[in-house]
Each structure stands twice: as C-alpha cells, then as structure tokens.
Design a protein around this motif. Structure first.
Motif, mmCIF file in Angstrom:
data_model
loop_
_atom_site.group_PDB
_atom_site.id
_atom_site.type_symbol
_atom_site.label_atom_id
_atom_site.label_comp_id
_atom_site.label_asym_id
_atom_site.label_seq_id
_atom_site.Cartn_x
_atom_site.Cartn_y
_atom_site.Cartn_z
ATOM 1 N N GLY A 42 0.856 -1.176 0.004
ATOM 2 C CA GLY A 42 -0.068 -0.004 0.051
ATOM 3 C C GLY A 42 0.887 1.192 -0.025
ATOM 4 O O GLY A 42 1.896 1.242 -0.406
ATOM 5 N N TRP A 43 0.323 2.286 0.766
ATOM 6 C CA TRP A 43 0.699 3.840 0.471
ATOM 7 C C TRP A 43 2.224 3.559 1.344
ATOM 8 O O TRP A 43 3.169 4.553 1.212
ATOM 9 N N ARG A 44 2.395 2.602 2.342
ATOM 10 C CA ARG A 44 3.914 2.656 2.833
ATOM 11 C C ARG A 44 4.655 2.208 2.072
ATOM 12 O O ARG A 44 6.016 2.755 2.031
ATOM 13 N N LYS A 45 4.461 1.209 1.239
ATOM 14 C CA LYS A 45 5.512 0.862 0.216
ATOM 15 C C LYS A 45 5.993 1.865 -0.753
ATOM 16 O O LYS A 45 6.987 1.878 -1.225
ATOM 17 N N SER A 46 4.562 2.575 -1.423
ATOM 18 C CA SER A 46 4.785 3.711 -2.074
ATOM 19 C C SER A 46 5.686 4.697 -1.399
ATOM 20 O O SER A 46 6.648 5.496 -2.464
ATOM 21 N N LEU A 47 5.460 5.006 -0.402
ATOM 22 C CA LEU A 47 6.370 6.105 0.220
ATOM 23 C C LEU A 47 7.748 5.747 0.411
ATOM 24 O O LEU A 47 8.685 6.702 0.080
ATOM 25 N N LEU A 48 8.207 4.506 0.840
ATOM 26 C CA LEU A 48 9.252 3.959 0.916
ATOM 27 C C LEU A 48 10.034 3.855 -0.278
ATOM 28 O O LEU A 48 11.343 4.210 -0.417
ATOM 29 N N ALA A 49 9.445 3.646 -1.583
ATOM 30 C CA ALA A 49 9.693 3.695 -2.910
ATOM 31 C C ALA A 49 10.350 5.156 -3.361
ATOM 32 O O ALA A 49 11.443 5.285 -3.814
ATOM 33 N N ILE A 50 9.825 6.117 -2.740
ATOM 34 C CA ILE A 50 10.099 7.616 -3.138
ATOM 35 C C ILE A 50 11.649 7.667 -2.344
ATOM 36 O O ILE A 50 12.585 8.120 -2.860
ATOM 37 N N GLY A 51 11.597 7.295 -1.168
ATOM 38 C CA GLY A 51 12.794 7.759 -0.420
ATOM 39 C C GLY A 51 13.929 6.712 -1.122
ATOM 40 O O GLY A 51 15.147 7.225 -1.076
#
Length: 371
Positions: A42-51
């Motif tokens: 979910g959004w946690r994975k997407s946020l981590l991908a940005i980092g």
C-alpha cells in the motif's frame, strides 16, 4: 565482424544512462523493497519507494563504469553471504593459470548465484569477474535485462521458433564466446546445460559443446579448438537449496502432466535463491581440459566426470540417500539434516517429499555411477 550489440554485456559508456533508467523504474524499486520488507504494501510501500529512489540516485551518482558497478554489487554479495550462508569455500583454483582466460562450465542449481559465486571467488583471488551466459527467457522485464547486462551478462537467445533462426543464434553465440575468450581475454561462465538441474542430476548436454565448436574453422582439429577454450569444469555444491520446495512441486506437476510455468516465475526463483538460507556452499575448480577429444560427446562425458566427481557432498546429500553412516559425519550435522527434511515433509505432499529427497540424494548416487 559483428559488434554483438544485441547480446553483449553493457560497456562503460552505457552505464550512466542504464542506471538512470533503473532508478526511474517503479517496479524495480518495489521489487527491492519486497526483498527487504516482504509484508509491506500500500501507501507505505509507495512512500518508501520515493525514499529509495532518492537514495539510489545518490548512492550511484559516481558510478560510470562496469567495474565500479560491480564493486557496488560486491557489498550486497558480502551481506548475502554473511546472512544466508554458514560458509563459502573453494578449492582447485590455485592449480589454474589464471593469467589466461578460461571458459568455466559448471553444474546449474541457482539462476543467479552459480555464476555470482564463481565471479566472487575469482575477484577475491585478484581476477576479473566472469562474463555470464544468461538465457533470454529470464529477461522477461527490461529492468532485469538492464541489471544483468550491467553485471557482465551476455544473452543466449532461446526464443527463436524456426530451425534457421536457432542455428543463426547459436552461431552468433559461439562466435561471441570465442571472441570474448581469444580477443577480449575475458573469463566466461556458462551452465553445463539449459535450465537448472531441478532433480540434482548434473549431466552435461553435448549440444552445448557442439554450439561452442560452431565457430571452429574446418582446418583446425577439434581437440585443438577445445584446448584453446581453456574449459574448466566447476562443481557447485549447496547444503540447502532455497528453491527446493518449488522445484519438488514443479517436478510432481510435470509428472502429472499439468505444470504451467507462471509469468515471471524465474524472477521469483532468483529472489528466493538470493534471500534463502543456503548453509555451506563449496566450489571446486577442476584442471582445464587438455586431453585429445574428438567429439562433443567425449568432452561432455569428461565434464560430467569432473563436475560430479568433485561435487562436495553435504550432510543433506548423505542423509537423503540414506547413507549417512558411511560418510563419517558429525552427529549434529546428521540431526540438522534430518530435522530439515522432517520440516519439509510437514508442508509438502508425499509425492513432493519423494522428489525433494531424490534431488538431494542424486549427487551421491551419480557419483557412484560416474566412478
């Protein structure tokens, strides 16, 4: 002469644009996160991908050559070896004249790690890494192809449908391997046959040797051509195979006539192989083939004798074959292997357990057949 641009590894000038493509590939970023945090979504994975994207761009900012990229990969290899193996060892390398390029032909158990371990050991012996033969069936995604070719892989085209195209591809591959060894002076790695030995039977396909010899001139004796390639048989032994359950289930499905390979299944196998526990891993490098060989079949048979004969049998092999008493094993190793198979039996069907045990037992049984 062909520049082999459609199959050769990437060169230094291609490193920067390739890394930029990779950093901007969301699927690669999510795959890397999945290796480390398999339950994240979910959004946690997407946020981590940005980092992760920002971190990779910073980490890779100064890399502009294949050698520098491989030094970066080495740090991940070090971590993988430390966390997923109990020991990595080798033997026989000191008997080779590594000032000369060699064609390393090994048994094939793991898609990515077999050549990676060969390269790692050569690198830590002061040698260049190998160029790696990899089938185009594994390159189902552009980013996988980019990663492999950055890491000195060249492509074996297996998707041709006509005999004419297959022969054309084989001639190109043969010419490239000969070019890489005799003109570039590079070490090469290739498996003894297409595909992994899922049943633990490490037999060489003579068609591989026939392919290599497609580049031989009619005036050159076959045995002289084989000597020129400096073929080194390599025996790669794993105590535990992280993909053993998947292989056993596949073998059962094939026997029952309903196995269908899933899309990108090989990428999952690569992931399992890298992250899964392997126990002890040993590589033995046999002397280069220098005999008088007159056919591809004779060379294949000699490769079998060397690869199977020098395979380091592990406690799992002896226990699966029911012959642990004759191997003078440490009782703790025997108990560990027995408990490993008992745990597998609790999650697999009876048919799959039978296949899994045979997979581990066959190196013992075939060593008896070869000698």
């Amino acid at each position: 002469m062909s520049d082999f641009s459609s199959i050769r590894p990437y060169q230094d000038a291609e490193v920067k644009p390739t890394l930029e493509r990779l950093v901007n590939t969301p699927e690669l970023l999510h795959t890397l996160i999945g290796f480390r945090y398999p339950k994240l979504s979910g959004w946690r994975k997407s946020l981590l991908a940005i980092g992760l994207k920002a971190y990779l761009r910073w980490r890779l900012r100064n890399i502009d050559s294949v050698y520098q990229f491989q030094l970066e990969v080495e740090s991940y290899m070090d971590h993988m070896i430390k966390t997923t193996t109990s020991e990595l060892s080798s033997s026989g390398l000191d008997s080779l004249d590594l000032s000369q390029p060699h064609l390393f032909i090994s048994n094939h158990r793991d898609i990515a790690l077999d050549p990676a371990f060969v390269s790692y050991i050569l690198h830590h012996s002061g040698q260049d890494t190998v160029q790696i033969a990899i089938g185009d069936n594994l390159l189902t995604k552009p980013w996988v192809s980019d990663l492999m070719r950055l890491n000195r892989s060249f492509i074996v085209k297996r998707s041709a449908s006509t005999k004419r195209d297959k022969l054309k591809n084989s001639r190109e591959l043969s010419a490239y391997i000969h070019h890489a060894i005799t003109e570039l002076g590079d070490h090469i790695w290739i498996a003894q046959r297409e595909g992994r030995a899922k049943d633990g039977v490490d037999l060489t396909n003579a068609a591989l040797i026939s392919m290599l010899s497609l580049n031989r001139s009619k005036s050159q004796p076959f045995s002289e051509f084989i000597k020129q390639l400096n073929i080194v048989p390599v025996s790669i032994s794993y105590e535990f195979d992280p993909c053993d359950e998947a292989k056993a289930n596949e073998l059962v499905a094939q026997q029952q006539g309903h196995y269908a390979k899933q899309e990108h299944e090989d990428i999952l196998s690569i992931s399992r192989g890298i992250t899964g526990h392997k126990g002890r891993v040993h590589l033995h490098f046999s002397p280069a083939l220098q005999g008088e060989y007159h056919s591809a079949k004779q060379v294949a048979e000699e490769l079998d004798r060397a690869i199977i004969g020098n395979y380091q049998l592990m406690p799992t092999n002896w226990v699966a074959a029911g012959r642990s008493e004759q191997a003078s094993l440490n009782p703790r190793d025997v108990d560990h292997a027995q408990r490993y198979f008992e745990a597998k039996a609790s999650t697999l069907s009876a048919e799959a357990v039978e296949q899994l045990l045979a997979m581990y037992a066959n190196p013992v049984l075939y060593k008896d057949k070869v000698f």
